[in-house]
Design a protein around this motif. Sequence first.
Motif, PDB file in Angstrom:
ATOM      1  N   ARG A  25       0.744  -1.249  -0.044  1.00  0.00           N
ATOM      2  CA  ARG A  25      -0.208  -0.095  -0.116  1.00  0.00           C
ATOM      3  C   ARG A  25       0.797   1.385  -0.111  1.00  0.00           C
ATOM      4  NH1 ARG A  25      -0.229  -1.174   5.861  1.00  0.00           N
ATOM      5  NH2 ARG A  25      -0.055   0.731   6.881  1.00  0.00           N
ATOM      6  N   ARG A  26       0.225   2.248  -0.358  1.00  0.00           N
ATOM      7  CA  ARG A  26       0.932   3.533  -0.599  1.00  0.00           C
ATOM      8  C   ARG A  26       1.026   4.426   0.790  1.00  0.00           C
ATOM      9  NH1 ARG A  26       1.227   5.486  -6.005  1.00  0.00           N
ATOM     10  NH2 ARG A  26       0.755   7.540  -5.605  1.00  0.00           N
ATOM     11  N   PRO A  27       2.103   5.013   1.035  1.00  0.00           N
ATOM     12  CA  PRO A  27       1.958   5.829   2.377  1.00  0.00           C
ATOM     13  C   PRO A  27       0.976   7.067   2.219  1.00  0.00           C
ATOM     14  CG  PRO A  27       4.180   5.633   1.472  1.00  0.00           C
ATOM     15  CD  PRO A  27       3.217   5.027   0.452  1.00  0.00           C
ATOM     16  N   ARG A  28       0.327   7.438   3.087  1.00  0.00           N
ATOM     17  CA  ARG A  28      -0.586   8.377   3.192  1.00  0.00           C
ATOM     18  C   ARG A  28      -0.177   9.977   3.559  1.00  0.00           C
ATOM     19  NH1 ARG A  28      -4.873   6.469   6.372  1.00  0.00           N
ATOM     20  NH2 ARG A  28      -5.982   5.519   4.656  1.00  0.00           N
ATOM     21  N   LEU A  29       0.084  10.531   2.835  1.00  0.00           N
ATOM     22  CA  LEU A  29       0.609  12.090   2.992  1.00  0.00           C
ATOM     23  C   LEU A  29      -0.499  12.981   3.139  1.00  0.00           C
ATOM     24  CD1 LEU A  29       3.772  13.522   1.334  1.00  0.00           C
ATOM     25  CD2 LEU A  29       1.683  15.084   1.351  1.00  0.00           C
ATOM     26  N   VAL A  30      -0.384  13.760   4.263  1.00  0.00           N
ATOM     27  CA  VAL A  30      -1.492  15.093   4.605  1.00  0.00           C
ATOM     28  C   VAL A  30      -0.372  16.281   4.274  1.00  0.00           C
ATOM     29  CG1 VAL A  30      -2.685  16.173   5.961  1.00  0.00           C
ATOM     30  CG2 VAL A  30      -2.617  13.687   6.035  1.00  0.00           C
ATOM     31  N   LEU A  31      -1.084  17.168   3.238  1.00  0.00           N
ATOM     32  CA  LEU A  31      -0.412  18.323   3.049  1.00  0.00           C
ATOM     33  C   LEU A  31      -1.554  19.401   3.505  1.00  0.00           C
ATOM     34  CD1 LEU A  31       1.468  20.079   1.114  1.00  0.00           C
ATOM     35  CD2 LEU A  31       0.022  20.059  -0.850  1.00  0.00           C
ATOM     36  N   THR A  32      -0.722  20.121   4.495  1.00  0.00           N
ATOM     37  CA  THR A  32      -1.481  21.208   4.937  1.00  0.00           C
ATOM     38  C   THR A  32      -1.122  22.475   4.195  1.00  0.00           C
ATOM     39  OG1 THR A  32       0.330  21.996   6.618  1.00  0.00           O
ATOM     40  CG2 THR A  32      -1.079  20.252   7.445  1.00  0.00           C
ATOM     41  N   CYS A  33      -2.248  23.103   4.009  1.00  0.00           N
ATOM     42  CA  CYS A  33      -2.145  24.327   2.895  1.00  0.00           C
ATOM     43  C   CYS A  33      -2.900  25.491   3.564  1.00  0.00           C
ATOM     44  CB  CYS A  33      -2.592  23.870   1.313  1.00  0.00           C
ATOM     45  SG  CYS A  33      -4.099  23.311   1.158  1.00  0.00           S
ATOM     46  N   ARG A  34      -2.847  26.627   3.041  1.00  0.00           N
ATOM     47  CA  ARG A  34      -3.454  27.859   3.221  1.00  0.00           C
ATOM     48  C   ARG A  34      -4.260  28.226   2.142  1.00  0.00           C
ATOM     49  NH1 ARG A  34      -0.676  30.386   7.547  1.00  0.00           N
ATOM     50  NH2 ARG A  34      -1.087  32.849   6.504  1.00  0.00           N
ATOM     51  N   GLY A  35      -5.523  28.516   2.305  1.00  0.00           N
ATOM     52  CA  GLY A  35      -6.640  28.867   1.267  1.00  0.00           C
ATOM     53  C   GLY A  35      -6.099  30.136   0.375  1.00  0.00           C
ATOM     54  N   ASN A  36      -6.762  30.354  -0.700  1.00  0.00           N
ATOM     55  CA  ASN A  36      -6.448  31.269  -1.486  1.00  0.00           C
ATOM     56  C   ASN A  36      -6.963  32.635  -0.988  1.00  0.00           C
ATOM     57  OD1 ASN A  36      -5.464  29.517  -3.823  1.00  0.00           O
ATOM     58  ND2 ASN A  36      -7.837  29.358  -4.515  1.00  0.00           N
ATOM     59  N   ASP A  37      -7.716  32.556   0.038  1.00  0.00           N
ATOM     60  CA  ASP A  37      -7.899  33.939   0.641  1.00  0.00           C
ATOM     61  C   ASP A  37      -7.096  34.525   1.574  1.00  0.00           C
ATOM     62  OD1 ASP A  37      -8.587  31.607   2.292  1.00  0.00           O
ATOM     63  OD2 ASP A  37     -10.049  32.892   3.569  1.00  0.00           O
ATOM     64  N   VAL A  38      -5.893  33.478   1.855  1.00  0.00           N
ATOM     65  CA  VAL A  38      -4.686  33.841   2.581  1.00  0.00           C
ATOM     66  C   VAL A  38      -3.637  34.581   1.841  1.00  0.00           C
ATOM     67  CG1 VAL A  38      -3.000  33.130   4.494  1.00  0.00           C
ATOM     68  CG2 VAL A  38      -5.345  32.464   4.466  1.00  0.00           C
ATOM     69  N   SER A  39      -3.114  35.722   2.327  1.00  0.00           N
ATOM     70  CA  SER A  39      -2.063  36.312   1.266  1.00  0.00           C
ATOM     71  C   SER A  39      -0.559  35.595   1.362  1.00  0.00           C
ATOM     72  CB  SER A  39      -2.239  37.694   1.346  1.00  0.00           C
ATOM     73  OG  SER A  39      -1.954  38.048   2.751  1.00  0.00           O
ATOM     74  N   SER A  40      -0.418  35.100   2.406  1.00  0.00           N
ATOM     75  CA  SER A  40       0.975  34.689   2.342  1.00  0.00           C
ATOM     76  C   SER A  40       1.318  33.135   3.091  1.00  0.00           C
ATOM     77  CB  SER A  40       1.585  35.579   3.876  1.00  0.00           C
ATOM     78  OG  SER A  40       0.906  35.187   4.902  1.00  0.00           O
ATOM     79  N   ARG A  41       2.663  32.792   2.786  1.00  0.00           N
ATOM     80  CA  ARG A  41       3.029  31.322   3.031  1.00  0.00           C
ATOM     81  C   ARG A  41       2.155  30.429   2.524  1.00  0.00           C
ATOM     82  NH1 ARG A  41       2.953  31.472   9.061  1.00  0.00           N
ATOM     83  NH2 ARG A  41       1.809  33.371   8.757  1.00  0.00           N
ATOM     84  N   ARG A  42       1.738  30.649   1.051  1.00  0.00           N
ATOM     85  CA  ARG A  42       1.065  29.664   0.155  1.00  0.00           C
ATOM     86  C   ARG A  42       2.106  28.900  -0.539  1.00  0.00           C
ATOM     87  NH1 ARG A  42      -2.004  31.523  -3.413  1.00  0.00           N
ATOM     88  NH2 ARG A  42      -1.795  33.777  -2.986  1.00  0.00           N
ATOM     89  N   ILE A  43       1.801  28.014  -0.983  1.00  0.00           N
ATOM     90  CA  ILE A  43       2.571  27.244  -2.033  1.00  0.00           C
ATOM     91  C   ILE A  43       1.998  27.532  -3.416  1.00  0.00           C
ATOM     92  CG2 ILE A  43       3.663  24.844  -3.043  1.00  0.00           C
ATOM     93  CD1 ILE A  43       3.288  23.866  -0.181  1.00  0.00           C
ATOM     94  N   LEU A  44       2.683  28.292  -4.267  1.00  0.00           N
ATOM     95  CA  LEU A  44       2.294  28.832  -5.540  1.00  0.00           C
ATOM     96  C   LEU A  44       2.100  27.820  -6.435  1.00  0.00           C
ATOM     97  CD1 LEU A  44       4.348  32.252  -5.465  1.00  0.00           C
ATOM     98  CD2 LEU A  44       1.724  31.925  -4.757  1.00  0.00           C
ATOM     99  N   ASN A  45       3.083  26.906  -6.477  1.00  0.00           N
ATOM    100  CA  ASN A  45       2.864  25.733  -7.591  1.00  0.00           C
ATOM    101  C   ASN A  45       2.421  24.446  -6.670  1.00  0.00           C
ATOM    102  OD1 ASN A  45       5.087  25.658  -5.921  1.00  0.00           O
ATOM    103  ND2 ASN A  45       6.342  24.975  -7.654  1.00  0.00           N
ATOM    104  N   GLN A  46       1.313  24.490  -6.026  1.00  0.00           N
ATOM    105  CA  GLN A  46       0.836  23.411  -5.402  1.00  0.00           C
ATOM    106  C   GLN A  46       0.303  22.393  -6.103  1.00  0.00           C
ATOM    107  OE1 GLN A  46      -1.475  24.142  -1.691  1.00  0.00           O
ATOM    108  NE2 GLN A  46      -3.078  23.065  -2.625  1.00  0.00           N
ATOM    109  N   ASP A  47      -0.166  22.473  -7.082  1.00  0.00           N
ATOM    110  CA  ASP A  47      -0.714  21.397  -8.119  1.00  0.00           C
ATOM    111  C   ASP A  47       0.462  20.658  -8.444  1.00  0.00           C
ATOM    112  OD1 ASP A  47      -3.181  22.253  -7.646  1.00  0.00           O
ATOM    113  OD2 ASP A  47      -3.587  23.476  -9.724  1.00  0.00           O
ATOM    114  N   GLU A  48       1.615  21.323  -8.886  1.00  0.00           N
ATOM    115  CA  GLU A  48       2.654  20.596  -9.478  1.00  0.00           C
ATOM    116  C   GLU A  48       3.437  19.816  -8.094  1.00  0.00           C
ATOM    117  OE1 GLU A  48       1.960  23.667 -10.060  1.00  0.00           O
ATOM    118  OE2 GLU A  48       2.575  24.358 -12.097  1.00  0.00           O
TER     119      GLU A  48
END
Length: 335
Positions: free
Chosen positions: A155-178
């Motif tokens: 089975r594949r390891p389960r990874l949780v990626l914590t992210c900040r919403g688009n309404d938050v102006s800082s510390r977002r991962i700009l290339n999150q989809d990639e």
Amino acid sequence: MGQIKELNLVSGPSSPQCTIRHEAPAIVFSAGGHTGNLFHAFNDGLIPLFITASSFYPDGDFIIVVSEFHDWWQSKYAEILKVLSKHPIVALEKDNATHCFPSATLGLIAHGFMTIDPTLIPTSKTLMHFRDLIEKAYTQNPILPSPPLDPKPERRPRLVLTCRGNDVSSRRILNQDEVIQVMKEIGFDVIVFQPNRCTSLSEAYAMLNSSHVMVGVHGAALTHALFLRPRSVFMQVVPIGTEWAADAFYGRIAKGLNVNYLEYKIRVEESSLMEKYGKDNVLLKDPSAVQKKGWPTEIMDIYLKQQNVKLDLVRFRKSLKSAYLMAKKFMHKER
């Protein structure tokens, strides 16, 4: 701190007549300040409350008395508060009765950012004991069961990626989809976790307690690392200028809970600050020199409120591969 009220202690031969007489002692503290922020709720409140209770009332027989009480605060942390004390909470601003206690402890004891020093507690409690309390709180009557784990070794390891919403102006991962695509290519099942003030901690616990890896950019959401199991993997993406805070706040969680910890420190080219200030600006070239005299608001705001990250996928892939190997080793011990 301006929201925190001072309590006056008055000593004298007479006192008001008791409306309610308690047999258990009280711990009196404030739920004001920055407790709307998850990091501060645990760092300034719940962990110090655990330390104080373990130091003076290890049997758990005490009454929580709260100044600056908020209904949302009690609701959000209800399960933890119920495990800490079996008695109903007394809210100072909402209660007109005169409560009498055999004794009271005013204020809370803290040992530093996100840490518990067992040498300072008679019962030698550690951060792992606090994590045990969290487990008890969210497994006695769980709102949601932990997602089932596939028993097959492939089975594949389960990874949780914590992210900040688009309404938050800082510390977002700009290339999150990639970034998510790279995670999947390496072999992870990816869960995107975007917490907010209304996020159920019971649900968050169920998700993280059944996962193998947690990844996120430095910020309050990483406080959820308290829900990780020992020997799981925690990777913190560290923006420019946040190195000391990353270690002091969340690196200590990993050490205290025996979690495999990785830091991905971004380079200047991965910071959105480069476009605004230029790569040769001292803010980017030597953040430690800028912060030698402390972390004034104007400097803190630059690093925490103006900065987003665009991760170097080639370099970040290498860190993810290390996390994957650790996660597979952890999965092997699960069986």
